[in-house]
Structure formats: C-alpha cells, structure tokens
Design a protein around this motif. Sequence first.
Motif, PDB file in Angstrom:
ATOM      1  N   VAL A  69       0.817  -1.222   0.000  1.00 39.22           N
ATOM      2  CA  VAL A  69       0.000   0.000   0.000  1.00 39.22           C
ATOM      3  C   VAL A  69       0.856   1.281   0.000  1.00 39.22           C
ATOM      4  O   VAL A  69       0.574   2.201  -0.774  1.00 39.22           O
ATOM      5  N   PRO A  70       1.924   1.368   0.829  1.00 34.80           N
ATOM      6  CA  PRO A  70       2.728   2.602   0.769  1.00 34.80           C
ATOM      7  C   PRO A  70       3.312   2.842  -0.616  1.00 34.80           C
ATOM      8  O   PRO A  70       3.434   3.989  -1.048  1.00 34.80           O
ATOM      9  N   LYS A  71       3.651   1.771  -1.313  1.00 34.85           N
ATOM     10  CA  LYS A  71       4.216   1.936  -2.664  1.00 34.85           C
ATOM     11  C   LYS A  71       3.140   2.422  -3.631  1.00 34.85           C
ATOM     12  O   LYS A  71       3.400   3.256  -4.496  1.00 34.85           O
ATOM     13  N   LEU A  72       1.951   1.893  -3.460  1.00 28.00           N
ATOM     14  CA  LEU A  72       0.846   2.340  -4.319  1.00 28.00           C
ATOM     15  C   LEU A  72       0.502   3.796  -4.015  1.00 28.00           C
ATOM     16  O   LEU A  72       0.235   4.587  -4.927  1.00 28.00           O
ATOM     17  N   GLN A  73       0.539   4.135  -2.732  1.00 26.54           N
ATOM     18  CA  GLN A  73       0.265   5.527  -2.324  1.00 26.54           C
ATOM     19  C   GLN A  73       1.241   6.494  -2.980  1.00 26.54           C
ATOM     20  O   GLN A  73       0.875   7.617  -3.331  1.00 26.54           O
ATOM     21  N   ALA A  74       2.487   6.054  -3.116  1.00 26.08           N
ATOM     22  CA  ALA A  74       3.533   6.948  -3.631  1.00 26.08           C
ATOM     23  C   ALA A  74       3.500   7.085  -5.143  1.00 26.08           C
ATOM     24  O   ALA A  74       4.170   7.957  -5.690  1.00 26.08           O
ATOM     25  N   LYS A  77      -1.843   8.408  -9.350  1.00 29.07           N
ATOM     26  CA  LYS A  77      -3.120   7.690  -9.497  1.00 29.07           C
ATOM     27  C   LYS A  77      -3.421   7.368 -10.964  1.00 29.07           C
ATOM     28  O   LYS A  77      -4.069   6.377 -11.263  1.00 29.07           O
ATOM     29  N   ASN A  78      -2.936   8.236 -11.867  1.00 31.74           N
ATOM     30  CA  ASN A  78      -3.227   7.973 -13.282  1.00 31.74           C
ATOM     31  C   ASN A  78      -2.207   7.034 -13.934  1.00 31.74           C
ATOM     32  O   ASN A  78      -2.333   6.690 -15.100  1.00 31.74           O
ATOM     33  N   ASP A  79      -1.200   6.644 -13.193  1.00 30.75           N
ATOM     34  CA  ASP A  79      -0.238   5.653 -13.681  1.00 30.75           C
ATOM     35  C   ASP A  79       0.243   4.828 -12.485  1.00 30.75           C
ATOM     36  O   ASP A  79       1.409   4.880 -12.086  1.00 30.75           O
ATOM     37  N   PRO A  80      -0.682   4.062 -11.897  1.00 29.34           N
ATOM     38  CA  PRO A  80      -0.367   3.390 -10.639  1.00 29.34           C
ATOM     39  C   PRO A  80       0.699   2.302 -10.789  1.00 29.34           C
ATOM     40  O   PRO A  80       0.875   1.745 -11.877  1.00 29.34           O
ATOM     41  N   LEU A  81       1.345   2.038  -9.692  1.00 28.56           N
ATOM     42  CA  LEU A  81       2.401   1.016  -9.673  1.00 28.56           C
ATOM     43  C   LEU A  81       1.826  -0.370  -9.954  1.00 28.56           C
ATOM     44  O   LEU A  81       2.504  -1.225 -10.520  1.00 28.56           O
ATOM     45  N   TYR A  82       0.591  -0.598  -9.533  1.00 32.43           N
ATOM     46  CA  TYR A  82      -0.049  -1.908  -9.732  1.00 32.43           C
ATOM     47  C   TYR A  82      -1.349  -1.737 -10.518  1.00 32.43           C
ATOM     48  O   TYR A  82      -2.044  -0.734 -10.379  1.00 32.43           O
ATOM     49  N   ASP A  83      -1.662  -2.782 -11.291  1.00 32.20           N
ATOM     50  CA  ASP A  83      -2.970  -2.840 -11.948  1.00 32.20           C
ATOM     51  C   ASP A  83      -3.947  -3.600 -11.064  1.00 32.20           C
ATOM     52  O   ASP A  83      -5.132  -3.272 -10.998  1.00 32.20           O
TER      53      ASP A  83
ATOM     54  N   THR B  44       0.588  13.224  -5.364  1.00 31.70           N
ATOM     55  CA  THR B  44      -0.570  12.453  -5.824  1.00 31.70           C
ATOM     56  C   THR B  44      -1.898  13.020  -5.338  1.00 31.70           C
ATOM     57  O   THR B  44      -2.950  12.628  -5.826  1.00 31.70           O
ATOM     58  N   ASN B  45      -1.829  13.912  -4.348  1.00 37.07           N
ATOM     59  CA  ASN B  45      -3.072  14.445  -3.793  1.00 37.07           C
ATOM     60  C   ASN B  45      -3.091  15.978  -3.913  1.00 37.07           C
ATOM     61  O   ASN B  45      -2.418  16.677  -3.146  1.00 37.07           O
TER      62      ASN B  45
END
Lengths: 345, 291
Positions: A69-74, A77-83, B44-45
């Motif tokens: 989750v911290p990696k996804l947070q970083a 949002k329009n090019d997320p680390l995970y699909d 991101t926010n």
Amino acid sequence: MISRRTLLGTSAVAAATLAAPSILHAQAKTLKITTWGGKWGEIMKATVLPAFEKEFKCTVSADQAFPYVPKLQASPKNDPLYDVLHTNSNEQWNCFTEGLVMQKITAKEAPNVADVYPWAVSDKIVGVAIFTSAIGLGFRTDKGLAKPTSWKDLADPKLAGARGSYIIPVNSLGQCHLMMLGKIYGKGLQDLDAAYKALEQLKPIKLVDFTGQMEKMLLSGEVSMGVIHDSGVYRYDGQNQPVDFASPSEGVMALEQVLNVTPGSKVKELAFGYIDYMLRPDTQKLLAEGVWYSPANKKVKLDAKYDAKLLTTEAKVATLIQPDWKWYNARKEDIDARVTKILKG
Amino acid sequence: MAVASRPSPIAWLLAPALLLFVLFFVLPFGVMAMMSFYSGNPVTNPNAFLTTRHYERFIFDTAGIFHDALWSTLRIGLITTVVSLLIGYPLAHWMARMQSRLGHALVLMAVIAPMLTGIVVRTFAWMTILQDKGVINTLLIDWGIVSKPLPLMYNEFGTVVALVHIYVPFMVLTLTGVIGRIDERLEQAARSLGAGRLRAFVEVTLPLSLPGILAGSLLVFALSISAYVTPSLMGGTDVLTLPMLIAQQVGTSFNPNFAGALGVVLLLVSLAIVVAYNRILARLSGEQGLA
C-alpha cells in the motif's frame, strides 16, 4: 550484404506490424500485480501466472515485497504502480478511502464473480475476495489442553504467559481478535471498552507481528494456545506436529484475500481478466489445496481432506464473521495508542 | 590576468561519494522532511496542504506513547553503546597489542564472523536462546535452578543483548585501528617513570584512544537507535521504539507524513546528543573537535 529476398521479407513483416498496432500492443502488455510469497508465491510463479500469461498473451510483473500500500500511495493515481492489488481486506479499505482502488468488482467485469459466496462480495468487502481463512485458536495437543470451544478459553489462567496473539497496531489478526473480544465480553465487535478490559485480562500474553512467527511459537511450544488462521495450522497436516486448530463456537473471523483493480490502470480489461482467472474453479482448487485457503467460488470441489476442514458449504461459511474495516480504520490511531499502553509493561 | 582556480584531482575523486551522499541521504531526507509538513502526498493528492499538525501531535502526545517511545529509543541506544564499549574496548586493546599476526587474524575473523550472517538470522538465533522454551531457560529449569522461565526476552534486556551482539564488531574494528596507532613506548615511558599499569593506561592510552571511543560510540549509537528488526522481534510488548512507530505509520497506518515527522524528530534529537557527546569528550581530552 542484404539480399533482395531478405529485404522484401523484412519489409513485409514491418508493414504488417505497422498496419496492425493492436498486435504490437497485445505483445507488449504487462500486468502489474501484488501477490504473497511462500507456498502461495511458489504456486503462482510455477503454475498460475505462466498459464495466465500464455492464455492472455501478456506478461505479469508480480511484486512480492510487502507492504504494497505505501508503494501504491507513492505512485501517481493515473499511472499506478499496480494494476491489480492483492491484500487483506483491511488494507483494501484504506486504499478505497484514498481512491486508490475500485469499490466493487462485479460479474460484469469478471463473470466468475457470479459464482462466489455472498461473503466474497458483501458490504464488508471492496473489490472481490477470492479466498478466506478462518481466524480462530491454534493449540498444542501435547500439553493436556482440551480442544478450545470458545474464545474465552484463551483467558484460562493456566495459559498465563503461554497464550499468544499479535501486536495489534501492525497485524490484522490482532485487530480481529480485539474486535472479537468486544463481541465476547461486551455488546459487539465495536464495543472497544469491553475489548480493552478483556485485553488487559489476557496479560501476560506473547505478541508477535506476523502469522509465520505465531506458527513458529506454536510449533516450538513457546505458546500453548494462540490466535491464528486455520491455514497457518493446517499447512502442517501430515508432518506429525502436535498442533491443531479450533473454531470457537462464537464464530471465526474472516481473513479475506482480496483482489481489486486500480482506477488508473492502463490495462483494466486484462486486470479484470486476471481476477476472473483467479476465480475460476480450477485455479481456486489448485491454490486452496496448496495453501489451505477456503475458496470464494461455490462451484469448487475440493478433495475430501480439504473439504472436511475448509469453509466449503453454506453452513460452514455462515460461521464467518466479517469485521467492518471502514469503521476500524477510521479509529485505528486511537486504538493503536490505547492497546500499546495496555500491553506495555 | 588572474588564472581561474581549478579543483584539485582529489576533489574529483570525492565526487562519486558526494553524489551518493546527495542521492541517498540528502535527497530522501529532504523529501521526508518536506512530507512531514504536508497533510498528504502533494504529488498524488492535489488537496494536500501545508501543516504543522504532525509535529504538534508528537509534541503534545495526547496518545501518551510518543515521548515514551523516544525515551525508550535513546535509552536502548545509550545502554547498547556503553555495553558495546565495555566489551569492545578490552578486546580491541588486546587485538591492537597482539604480536602474533596469525593470532590477530584469527581474533579478527572471530569478531567479523557475526557480521557474515543477516540481522534477522542473528536475532532469530537469540530468540531460540533467550525465549521461555529456549536453551538457557530449558537448561535452568531442567537443572532445577529455577522453577519458571526467567524473563530473558520480550523486554529491553533481550533487545539490548541482541543489539550488543550485532554491533560490538563495529566498536571493536573502530577502536582497534585507533589503539594500534598509539605508540606503545608512551605507555612504557609512563611506567618507567613510576606509573603502575592501570595509571599508565588511564593517563596515557585511554586519553589517546578517545577519538576511537568517540567514533565507535557514535557508530553503535546511530545503528542502535535506528534498529527496527531486533527490537521488533526481541522486545515483545515491553519495547516500543521510534523506528518501530515509523514502520507502523508507513506500513500499517499508511501515514507517511507523520512517519516523516517522527524521522525528523529522531534525527534532530540524535544530532543534539552527538554534538553534546563530542563536546564532552573534547573537553575531557583537552582537544577541540574530535569528530
């Protein structure tokens, strides 16, 4: 020197490729997912993911380095680390609150969702759950202990210093246990005052921060009874270990394995395809029997050994209690501080 | 016409190290410090705003755990440093004065050996030794010396034991180099002038080895206060340090901004202690700016 024949051949291939960009696109598709390590990861890498890549003509990039989750947070949002994000339910709720994952995966996106038990798509789930474990009590069978029938058995004075649970701020099983204490000793899962009081009574208690450590504590006899998920005990089936799992009569807490898609994913169709693939009966059976997880798909027929112990019927599934993680996460900081003070010293 | 001064070749040799320092310390720390003043991730926010609430949360500590965690972190760091020094100094002195090259090499290997295994493995090894059903307690109970397990783990004691084991090599290796460079004849001269062995050590060798003590102590202290794995596994419910809280905030509370604030607080407090320690040792040795 390039011959005329080679030149013509190469030109033809290049022209065909340029004329059909979808082919080039399909070949270049990469699905970025998160997944667990251990036995689960072995099965995924050896069997599930190669078969998926072959069928969907893509490559899968699987991150096994928790926390995700911290990696996804970083990531943007329009090019997320995970699909596709695979986590337990509590973390999915955090991500949903921050707009990092979708609210629901329906049968429209992944047709196999039509065949799942209601718990897998209940209002306590964001995304869709593909498996669950039952959180109950693991215990040593060589210490003269009767098989526990109630969560209250963990408070038996004979177990002082030999009972185990989790560091609540960092482990969702510990958080589930805290909520269960509210239900057993108070008015319900959200009765925190009763839960805190009951937690105080469980001291001295050995706390660990992940389930693998609890397995080791049970196997070494460091704890005689501890909070654990059924998979963490059943995986030692056939190894002649003096440990067993008990489902307390008050119910077992659900530890769901949840998949979800990030809204900004560039390969959403492929992501939905992956979730659908993970819900296929044959994939479900392979993983359920590999790691002792209860499948979400009702149509899965497990071998008798697994069927006897896992939650594979409507009646058994009815014993599952799903926590309200949205409620819990909203007050997690306060709970963390309170339980830290209770358990320190 | 003035000739433009060119950087010396040595300066160019320093460039890679400087680049690494900027990339892997200054930049991440800058990002962390910046994040600690935001309500969320400004990248991101778009609604993230500047705030001091994370520092206020730490300073006012309404939860009642943050100040305890800071004090616990510093206490464990100080105790680990002192114990490592007490164990490491005699060993380093012995190694530095050893005449046999083979003996020196063997002791050096023994000192370095623990560093060849990972911290997690070493910590798990300590768990099998110190836990209630571990080697020590099992033997003590079997021999009838105690009736119930001694509390060797899940507390500060177990944490310090494991940390000292992990960090003593850093102290020994630092001290050995410094003590080895002290001219032995100075000690011999003191003794020929009537000083006993202890007095010669206290008045000659010890002051001259203060730079090594300072460097080794700072190294062990810095490593101890930033330790995460060992306090997590060995401390049980009794130990809560700032690195553990930072990991919680990042990994399970998903609040990197407050984690950043805790990181800045830990660094500032540590720097203050390091500066004070440096000054005290400098005053003791009659020099200025030992470090």
